[in-house]
Write a protein that holds these residues in place. Structure first.
Motif, PDB file in Angstrom:
ATOM      1  N   GLY A   1       7.135   9.847  -0.664  1.00 18.71           N
ATOM      2  CA  GLY A   1       8.285  10.273  -1.450  1.00 18.71           C
ATOM      3  C   GLY A   1       8.274   9.690  -2.850  1.00 18.71           C
ATOM      4  O   GLY A   1       7.548   8.728  -3.145  1.00 18.71           O
ATOM      5  N   ALA A   2       9.087  10.252  -3.723  1.00 19.66           N
ATOM      6  CA  ALA A   2       9.096   9.863  -5.138  1.00 19.66           C
ATOM      7  C   ALA A   2       9.455   8.396  -5.343  1.00 19.66           C
ATOM      8  O   ALA A   2       9.017   7.784  -6.315  1.00 19.66           O
ATOM      9  N   HIS A   3      10.252   7.821  -4.431  1.00 21.51           N
ATOM     10  CA  HIS A   3      10.673   6.430  -4.597  1.00 21.51           C
ATOM     11  C   HIS A   3       9.505   5.449  -4.471  1.00 21.51           C
ATOM     12  O   HIS A   3       9.624   4.285  -4.850  1.00 21.51           O
ATOM     13  N   PHE A   4       8.371   5.912  -3.924  1.00 17.88           N
ATOM     14  CA  PHE A   4       7.232   5.021  -3.726  1.00 17.88           C
ATOM     15  C   PHE A   4       6.142   5.249  -4.764  1.00 17.88           C
ATOM     16  O   PHE A   4       5.017   4.785  -4.589  1.00 17.88           O
ATOM     17  N   ALA A   5       6.496   5.906  -5.840  1.00 17.41           N
ATOM     18  CA  ALA A   5       5.523   6.132  -6.905  1.00 17.41           C
ATOM     19  C   ALA A   5       5.076   4.815  -7.553  1.00 17.41           C
ATOM     20  O   ALA A   5       3.998   4.755  -8.149  1.00 17.41           O
ATOM     21  N   PHE A   6       5.889   3.769  -7.410  1.00 19.65           N
ATOM     22  CA  PHE A   6       5.526   2.468  -8.004  1.00 19.65           C
ATOM     23  C   PHE A   6       4.263   1.886  -7.358  1.00 19.65           C
ATOM     24  O   PHE A   6       3.634   0.987  -7.922  1.00 19.65           O
ATOM     25  N   LEU A   7       3.895   2.371  -6.181  1.00 20.59           N
ATOM     26  CA  LEU A   7       2.690   1.878  -5.520  1.00 20.59           C
ATOM     27  C   LEU A   7       1.418   2.362  -6.206  1.00 20.59           C
ATOM     28  O   LEU A   7       0.344   1.777  -6.006  1.00 20.59           O
ATOM     29  N   GLU A   8       1.527   3.421  -6.995  1.00 20.63           N
ATOM     30  CA  GLU A   8       0.360   4.023  -7.620  1.00 20.63           C
ATOM     31  C   GLU A   8      -0.079   3.169  -8.813  1.00 20.63           C
ATOM     32  O   GLU A   8       0.574   3.156  -9.851  1.00 20.63           O
ATOM     33  N   LEU A   9      -1.185   2.462  -8.642  1.00 20.79           N
ATOM     34  CA  LEU A   9      -1.658   1.516  -9.643  1.00 20.79           C
ATOM     35  C   LEU A   9      -2.995   1.950 -10.230  1.00 20.79           C
ATOM     36  O   LEU A   9      -3.833   2.526  -9.533  1.00 20.79           O
ATOM     37  N   LYS A  10      -3.170   1.634 -11.505  1.00 22.29           N
ATOM     38  CA  LYS A  10      -4.452   1.820 -12.179  1.00 22.29           C
ATOM     39  C   LYS A  10      -5.009   0.429 -12.448  1.00 22.29           C
ATOM     40  O   LYS A  10      -4.504  -0.301 -13.304  1.00 22.29           O
TER      41      LYS A  10
END
Length: 240
Positions: free
Chosen positions: A179-188
């Motif tokens: 879900g959108a609330h877990f977009a913070f997990l996407e790391l570069k």
């Protein structure tokens, strides 16, 4: 209590919950210990997100199939138990497949046929035959949960290593699964110039799996050595 007494007690009441938890997460880890389900392990661990999605789907099937089979174990004849187990597992996998297609379609397109292959995952049928058909519903559900968590953890760790080294990211497209609330997990984490394409190709999967299995065995050897030393059985001490 002697080992024979413990074994006799477990035969009557089933293994302890702590033993079931430890077996699923470490001692008999589906991937690193039993080395089962290698097809999805190699195919979907090009990213941590894909590994998490496959692991959660397999865990759901393990929990429900174990609970169902444990509840029916006294009603199923030994001569037909395997076909019945497979039919139950196939039905559950079909439901998971339909649900992913309906609500997580992007992830469904990535995982593709490997969702359907959960039916022939030796870990699922193996737990049904070796554990759920011989223990209570609660203990069997716990076994499915722990085996599923161990499987999921192995897939996520493999996928994370391959994704970081191969693409420089971690949990890419996590919002698709969680879900959108877990977009913070996407790391570069790494620049594109540092990416190693080899790691997200099939050979990278075999290399990563081999390194994890070797690491687990080194940890086990260390634990055995520490236990032996604490018990006063240091290897080579008897030769002095």
């Amino acid at each position: 209590m002697s080992d024979e007494a413990v074994a006799s007690a477990e035969a009557v009441s089933g293994p302890k919950s702590s033993t079931v938890i430890r077996d699923g997460l470490w001692d008999n880890n589906v991937v690193l210990g039993q080395m089962l389900g290698m097809c999805p392990v190699m195919a979907v661990t090009s990213s941590a997100t894909n590994g998490l999605g496959m692991g959660l789907a397999t865990m759901a099937v393990l929990i429900v199939s174990n609970a169902l089979i444990a509840s029916l174990r006294n009603w199923v004849s030994d001569t037909v138990r395997i076909p019945i187990f497979i039919a139950l597992i196939a039905g559950l996998v079909t439901l998971v497949d339909i649900c992913l297609n309906a609500w997580l379609h992007e992830l469904y397109k990535v995982l593709g046929i490997y969702i359907a292959l959960i039916v022939v995952n030796c870990a699922v049928l193996g737990r049904a035959e070796a554990f759920a058909s011989r223990n209570t519903v609660a203990l069997s559900a716990l076994d499915g949960l722990m085996m599923g968590l161990g499987f999921t953890a192995a897939l996520v760790v493999m996928g994370g290593i391959r994704e970081v080294l191969g693409a420089g990211t971690l949990f890419a497209n996590a919002h698709v699964l969680l879900g959108a609330h877990f977009a913070f997990l996407e790391l570069k984490l790494l620049p594109e110039s540092a990416n190693t394409l080899f790691m997200i190709l099939p050979p990278g999967g075999f290399l990563t799996l081999g390194m994890l299995i070797a690491g687990r065995r080194r940890i086990e050897a260390w634990r055995e050595r520490v236990a032996a030393e604490s018990a006063g059985c240091v290897p080579g001490a008897h030769a002095q």
